[in-house]
Design a protein around this motif. Sequence first.
Motif, PDB file in Angstrom:
ATOM      1  N   TRP A  22       9.445  -1.242  -5.005  1.00 42.49           N
ATOM      2  CA  TRP A  22       8.706  -2.148  -4.129  1.00 42.49           C
ATOM      3  C   TRP A  22       9.556  -3.381  -3.833  1.00 42.49           C
ATOM      4  CZ3 TRP A  22       4.753  -1.933  -1.016  1.00 42.49           C
ATOM      5  CH2 TRP A  22       4.189  -3.107  -0.544  1.00 42.49           C
ATOM      6  N   CYS A  23       9.678  -3.724  -2.562  1.00 43.57           N
ATOM      7  CA  CYS A  23      10.434  -4.906  -2.147  1.00 43.57           C
ATOM      8  C   CYS A  23       9.433  -5.969  -1.685  1.00 43.57           C
ATOM      9  CB  CYS A  23      11.407  -4.557  -1.028  1.00 43.57           C
ATOM     10  SG  CYS A  23      12.338  -5.976  -0.448  1.00 43.57           S
ATOM     11  N   GLU A  24       9.345  -7.067  -2.424  1.00 43.27           N
ATOM     12  CA  GLU A  24       8.417  -8.146  -2.090  1.00 43.27           C
ATOM     13  C   GLU A  24       8.779  -8.825  -0.781  1.00 43.27           C
ATOM     14  OE1 GLU A  24       5.619  -9.221  -3.430  1.00 43.27           O
ATOM     15  OE2 GLU A  24       5.639  -7.726  -5.025  1.00 43.27           O
ATOM     16  N   SER A  84      12.282   8.477  -2.270  1.00 38.66           N
ATOM     17  CA  SER A  84      11.604   7.652  -1.274  1.00 38.66           C
ATOM     18  C   SER A  84      10.087   7.553  -1.444  1.00 38.66           C
ATOM     19  CB  SER A  84      11.920   8.181   0.120  1.00 38.66           C
ATOM     20  OG  SER A  84      11.443   9.490   0.272  1.00 38.66           O
ATOM     21  N   ASN A  85       9.524   8.098  -2.521  1.00 37.10           N
ATOM     22  CA  ASN A  85       8.083   8.001  -2.761  1.00 37.10           C
ATOM     23  C   ASN A  85       7.795   7.074  -3.925  1.00 37.10           C
ATOM     24  OD1 ASN A  85       6.068   9.766  -1.206  1.00 37.10           O
ATOM     25  ND2 ASN A  85       7.909  11.038  -1.365  1.00 37.10           N
ATOM     26  N   PRO A  86       6.648   6.389  -3.900  1.00 35.23           N
ATOM     27  CA  PRO A  86       6.296   5.475  -4.992  1.00 35.23           C
ATOM     28  C   PRO A  86       6.102   6.207  -6.320  1.00 35.23           C
ATOM     29  CG  PRO A  86       4.791   5.231  -3.128  1.00 35.23           C
ATOM     30  CD  PRO A  86       5.669   6.378  -2.832  1.00 35.23           C
ATOM     31  N   GLY A 123       7.685  -6.294   1.889  1.00 36.93           N
ATOM     32  CA  GLY A 123       6.372  -5.737   1.617  1.00 36.93           C
ATOM     33  C   GLY A 123       6.258  -4.245   1.834  1.00 36.93           C
ATOM     34  N   ARG A 124       7.257  -3.483   1.377  1.00 35.91           N
ATOM     35  CA  ARG A 124       7.191  -2.026   1.492  1.00 35.91           C
ATOM     36  C   ARG A 124       8.059  -1.361   0.435  1.00 35.91           C
ATOM     37  NH1 ARG A 124      10.860  -0.209   6.579  1.00 35.91           N
ATOM     38  NH2 ARG A 124      10.663   1.754   5.487  1.00 35.91           N
ATOM     39  N   TRP A 125       7.885  -0.042   0.298  1.00 32.88           N
ATOM     40  CA  TRP A 125       8.661   0.745  -0.658  1.00 32.88           C
ATOM     41  C   TRP A 125      10.032   1.059  -0.076  1.00 32.88           C
ATOM     42  CZ3 TRP A 125       6.989   1.307  -5.472  1.00 32.88           C
ATOM     43  CH2 TRP A 125       5.644   1.155  -5.722  1.00 32.88           C
ATOM     44  N   LEU A 126      11.068   0.922  -0.876  1.00 32.92           N
ATOM     45  CA  LEU A 126      12.432   1.256  -0.478  1.00 32.92           C
ATOM     46  C   LEU A 126      12.948   2.386  -1.366  1.00 32.92           C
ATOM     47  CD1 LEU A 126      13.988  -2.282  -0.049  1.00 32.92           C
ATOM     48  CD2 LEU A 126      13.152  -0.757   1.742  1.00 32.92           C
TER      49      LEU A 126
END
Length: 85
Positions: free
Chosen positions: A73-75, A48-50, A78-81
């Motif tokens: 990254w989900c465009e 769950s971390n970039p 606009g957040r990390w999944l």
Amino acid sequence: MRDRPNFQGDYFVHAIDIKAPFDAKPEKVAGLDNAGAAQAAFAQLVKSNPPDRIITLRDGARVMDEQHGRAVWCELIGRWLPADE
């Protein structure tokens, strides 16, 4: 849990730290006494971390595992999944 901290300031046997690219020191995010629970929490944090974050699982001063995050990254939103494995 110990009655006094070890030389790294931890009260727990196992600790999880996350270091961002421009941090001087890693941030302590978890402390656990159970090795299985520590490994499960570490695996979830890795998913769950970039990718620019370094997650470290320690047993006192000994590094048990160290990995980069795997979130995607989900465009659309606009957040990390979390990564699917």
